[in-house]
Write a protein that holds these residues in place. Structure first.
Motif, PDB file in Angstrom:
ATOM      1  N   ASP A 107       0.828  -1.206   0.000  1.00 20.56           N
ATOM      2  CA  ASP A 107       0.000   0.000   0.000  1.00 20.56           C
ATOM      3  C   ASP A 107       0.865   1.261   0.000  1.00 20.56           C
ATOM      4  O   ASP A 107       0.566   2.239  -0.699  1.00 20.56           O
ATOM      5  CB  ASP A 107      -0.924   0.016   1.218  1.00 20.56           C
ATOM      6  CG  ASP A 107      -2.123  -0.911   1.049  1.00 20.56           C
ATOM      7  OD1 ASP A 107      -2.356  -1.365  -0.088  1.00 20.56           O
ATOM      8  OD2 ASP A 107      -2.813  -1.162   2.052  1.00 20.56           O
ATOM      9  N   GLU A 148       2.058   6.577   9.310  1.00 23.20           N
ATOM     10  CA  GLU A 148       1.014   6.495   8.285  1.00 23.20           C
ATOM     11  C   GLU A 148      -0.195   7.322   8.704  1.00 23.20           C
ATOM     12  O   GLU A 148      -0.529   7.400   9.885  1.00 23.20           O
ATOM     13  CB  GLU A 148       0.594   5.045   8.064  1.00 23.20           C
ATOM     14  CG  GLU A 148       1.706   4.140   7.577  1.00 23.20           C
ATOM     15  CD  GLU A 148       1.225   2.719   7.337  1.00 23.20           C
ATOM     16  OE1 GLU A 148       1.870   2.007   6.549  1.00 23.20           O
ATOM     17  OE2 GLU A 148       0.200   2.316   7.938  1.00 23.20           O
ATOM     18  N   TYR A 149      -0.846   7.896   7.703  1.00 24.42           N
ATOM     19  CA  TYR A 149      -2.070   8.670   7.927  1.00 24.42           C
ATOM     20  C   TYR A 149      -3.166   8.106   7.026  1.00 24.42           C
ATOM     21  O   TYR A 149      -2.953   7.913   5.827  1.00 24.42           O
ATOM     22  CB  TYR A 149      -1.845  10.149   7.605  1.00 24.42           C
ATOM     23  CG  TYR A 149      -0.793  10.800   8.470  1.00 24.42           C
ATOM     24  CD1 TYR A 149      -1.141  11.532   9.596  1.00 24.42           C
ATOM     25  CD2 TYR A 149       0.564  10.681   8.161  1.00 24.42           C
ATOM     26  CE1 TYR A 149      -0.182  12.138  10.396  1.00 24.42           C
ATOM     27  CE2 TYR A 149       1.531  11.268   8.956  1.00 24.42           C
ATOM     28  CZ  TYR A 149       1.149  11.992  10.068  1.00 24.42           C
ATOM     29  OH  TYR A 149       2.114  12.589  10.858  1.00 24.42           O
ATOM     30  N   THR A 150      -4.310   7.831   7.608  1.00 23.72           N
ATOM     31  CA  THR A 150      -5.449   7.325   6.843  1.00 23.72           C
ATOM     32  C   THR A 150      -6.632   8.267   6.995  1.00 23.72           C
ATOM     33  O   THR A 150      -6.782   8.940   8.017  1.00 23.72           O
ATOM     34  CB  THR A 150      -5.849   5.910   7.307  1.00 23.72           C
ATOM     35  OG1 THR A 150      -6.140   5.946   8.716  1.00 23.72           O
ATOM     36  CG2 THR A 150      -4.740   4.911   7.043  1.00 23.72           C
ATOM     37  N   ARG A 151      -7.481   8.314   5.965  1.00 23.01           N
ATOM     38  CA  ARG A 151      -8.682   9.145   6.009  1.00 23.01           C
ATOM     39  C   ARG A 151      -9.908   8.247   6.152  1.00 23.01           C
ATOM     40  O   ARG A 151      -9.825   7.032   5.956  1.00 23.01           O
ATOM     41  CB  ARG A 151      -8.781  10.008   4.754  1.00 23.01           C
ATOM     42  CG  ARG A 151      -8.921   9.264   3.441  1.00 23.01           C
ATOM     43  CD  ARG A 151      -8.866  10.236   2.264  1.00 23.01           C
ATOM     44  NE  ARG A 151      -9.128   9.592   0.979  1.00 23.01           N
ATOM     45  CZ  ARG A 151      -8.200   8.995   0.244  1.00 23.01           C
ATOM     46  NH1 ARG A 151      -6.954   8.941   0.688  1.00 23.01           N
ATOM     47  NH2 ARG A 151      -8.512   8.452  -0.918  1.00 23.01           N
ATOM     48  N   GLU A 159     -12.446  -0.136   5.040  1.00 22.44           N
ATOM     49  CA  GLU A 159     -11.031   0.157   5.247  1.00 22.44           C
ATOM     50  C   GLU A 159     -10.731   1.632   5.007  1.00 22.44           C
ATOM     51  O   GLU A 159     -11.166   2.227   4.016  1.00 22.44           O
ATOM     52  CB  GLU A 159     -10.186  -0.705   4.314  1.00 22.44           C
ATOM     53  CG  GLU A 159      -8.698  -0.593   4.566  1.00 22.44           C
ATOM     54  CD  GLU A 159      -7.902  -1.595   3.755  1.00 22.44           C
ATOM     55  OE1 GLU A 159      -6.673  -1.444   3.688  1.00 22.44           O
ATOM     56  OE2 GLU A 159      -8.508  -2.527   3.194  1.00 22.44           O
ATOM     57  N   ARG A 160      -9.980   2.226   5.918  1.00 24.26           N
ATOM     58  CA  ARG A 160      -9.564   3.620   5.770  1.00 24.26           C
ATOM     59  C   ARG A 160      -8.418   3.691   4.757  1.00 24.26           C
ATOM     60  O   ARG A 160      -7.395   3.018   4.921  1.00 24.26           O
ATOM     61  CB  ARG A 160      -9.097   4.187   7.116  1.00 24.26           C
ATOM     62  CG  ARG A 160     -10.177   4.240   8.187  1.00 24.26           C
ATOM     63  CD  ARG A 160      -9.594   4.713   9.500  1.00 24.26           C
ATOM     64  NE  ARG A 160      -9.046   6.067   9.402  1.00 24.26           N
ATOM     65  CZ  ARG A 160      -9.714   7.172   9.718  1.00 24.26           C
ATOM     66  NH1 ARG A 160     -10.970   7.082  10.160  1.00 24.26           N
ATOM     67  NH2 ARG A 160      -9.152   8.362   9.619  1.00 24.26           N
ATOM     68  N   PRO A 161      -8.544   4.490   3.700  1.00 22.55           N
ATOM     69  CA  PRO A 161      -7.487   4.561   2.680  1.00 22.55           C
ATOM     70  C   PRO A 161      -6.211   5.215   3.220  1.00 22.55           C
ATOM     71  O   PRO A 161      -6.270   6.203   3.962  1.00 22.55           O
ATOM     72  CB  PRO A 161      -8.112   5.427   1.583  1.00 22.55           C
ATOM     73  CG  PRO A 161      -9.572   5.441   1.865  1.00 22.55           C
ATOM     74  CD  PRO A 161      -9.719   5.299   3.334  1.00 22.55           C
ATOM     75  N   LEU A 162      -5.070   4.637   2.841  1.00 22.26           N
ATOM     76  CA  LEU A 162      -3.792   5.235   3.185  1.00 22.26           C
ATOM     77  C   LEU A 162      -3.648   6.550   2.415  1.00 22.26           C
ATOM     78  O   LEU A 162      -3.766   6.590   1.196  1.00 22.26           O
ATOM     79  CB  LEU A 162      -2.652   4.279   2.818  1.00 22.26           C
ATOM     80  CG  LEU A 162      -1.234   4.726   3.193  1.00 22.26           C
ATOM     81  CD1 LEU A 162      -1.084   4.855   4.701  1.00 22.26           C
ATOM     82  CD2 LEU A 162      -0.210   3.738   2.644  1.00 22.26           C
ATOM     83  N   THR A 163      -3.370   7.634   3.138  1.00 21.46           N
ATOM     84  CA  THR A 163      -3.400   8.968   2.543  1.00 21.46           C
ATOM     85  C   THR A 163      -2.042   9.644   2.520  1.00 21.46           C
ATOM     86  O   THR A 163      -1.728  10.400   1.604  1.00 21.46           O
ATOM     87  CB  THR A 163      -4.399   9.855   3.324  1.00 21.46           C
ATOM     88  OG1 THR A 163      -5.679   9.208   3.325  1.00 21.46           O
ATOM     89  CG2 THR A 163      -4.534  11.230   2.705  1.00 21.46           C
ATOM     90  N   GLU A 183      -1.225  11.386  -0.969  1.00 19.47           N
ATOM     91  CA  GLU A 183      -2.168  11.252  -2.068  1.00 19.47           C
ATOM     92  C   GLU A 183      -2.145  12.517  -2.928  1.00 19.47           C
ATOM     93  O   GLU A 183      -2.533  13.592  -2.464  1.00 19.47           O
ATOM     94  CB  GLU A 183      -3.581  11.015  -1.510  1.00 19.47           C
ATOM     95  CG  GLU A 183      -4.634  10.771  -2.577  1.00 19.47           C
ATOM     96  CD  GLU A 183      -4.280   9.583  -3.467  1.00 19.47           C
ATOM     97  OE1 GLU A 183      -4.056   9.817  -4.682  1.00 19.47           O
ATOM     98  OE2 GLU A 183      -4.203   8.453  -2.947  1.00 19.47           O
TER      99      GLU A 183
END
Length: 278
Positions: A107, A148-151, A159-163, A183
């Protein structure tokens, strides 16, 4: 107990190559290997003297006729976000932060490729494959984290997308943002600025006084955003000093603007090795 001696790494210089920041100039780096039992101590010491880490190497610019690149860091205790930066914090309030061990994932690589293809398609990292990416993330002999930061998940998905992702080193006096990517389609979120703002929060939570940002280069549009942070210091003429007005710093180009390599190495302060007990 025997007397202690300084850690004594060997220093080398790279061959000149085109500068990625200032058109028409040539880049050269002074570097040393980062390995062994004293890697963390050496990294902490040299990072305070303008060096940066890339995998198991510490380097700093040492160009023959140019001294434009200036190491930059933010004093956490004195930082005050601007109105624009406060708006960026609010816009990204839904992002979730997760600090992990320096381990590369598919990812992460997919996000990294999207970021490069849209933002840096002609840069020096444009051809990196997944193995080179894994080496960048995982080959670290010091304390490092992948943050990592997810939104929030889109409607109908769980699942929270990897941002966004930042490879972060931990020093004895701060955190260093080694490399970050995010992103590229979320331009309105100003994710690059947000990552710096969140690392200021991370350092504050950990009681660390500085966030190291890498190099600021006067005259380079790529690096101009760093001057927008308050409480910014630069390493210039061998000392850390407040940046002041960015316009007062010039991208100097002169054959006498850089000291000879031997003099540069002689002025590097090396840490003491731990005493050996007999």
């Amino acid at each position: 107990m025997r007397h202690t001696l300084p850690i004594a790494p060997q220093f080398y210089v790279t061959a000149p190559q085109p500068c990625p920041y200032l058109e028409g100039r040539m880049e050269r780096k002074l570097f040393t290997a980062l390995q062994g039992d004293h890697a963390q101590t050496l990294n902490d010491s040299l990072s305070k003297q303008g060096f940066r880490r890339s995998q198991n190497v510490l380097y700093r610019p040492s160009c023959a006729e140019c001294s434009a690149c200036l190491s930059a860091r933010i004093r956490v205790a004195d930082f005050e976000p601007s109105r624009t930066q406060r708006r960026i914090l609010r816009k990204n309030a839904s992002l979730m932060r997760n600090a992990t061990s320096p381990w590369a994932t598919e990812d992460q690589f997919n996000l990294f490729r999207r970021y490069l293809d849209q933002r840096h398609a002609t840069g020096g990292m444009a051809d990196m494959d997944i193995f080179e990416f894994a080496a960048m993330i995982e080959e670290t002999p010091i304390r490092s984290r992948v943050i990592e930061y997810t939104r929030p998940a889109p409607p109908g998905e769980r699942e929270r997308p990897l941002t966004a992702v930042c490879l972060t080193d931990i020093f004895d006096d701060g955190v260093s943002m080694v490399y970050s990517f995010y992103e590229p389609d979320l331009t309105e979120h100003s994710l690059g600025t947000y990552l710096i703002l969140d690392h200021i929060a991370i350092a504050r939570e950990a009681g660390l006084p500085y966030v190291y940002l890498g190099y600021w280069v006067p005259g380079s549009r790529k690096m101009g955003y760093k001057a927008g942070f308050s409480a910014l210091e630069i390493f210039k003429a061998g000392v850390w000093q407040p940046m002041g007005d960015p316009a007062e710093h010039r991208a100097e180009l002169h054959p006498l603007s850089v000291d000879p390599i031997a003099e540069q190495v002689a002025r590097i302060n090396l840490p003491e090795a731990r005493p050996v007990r007999e």
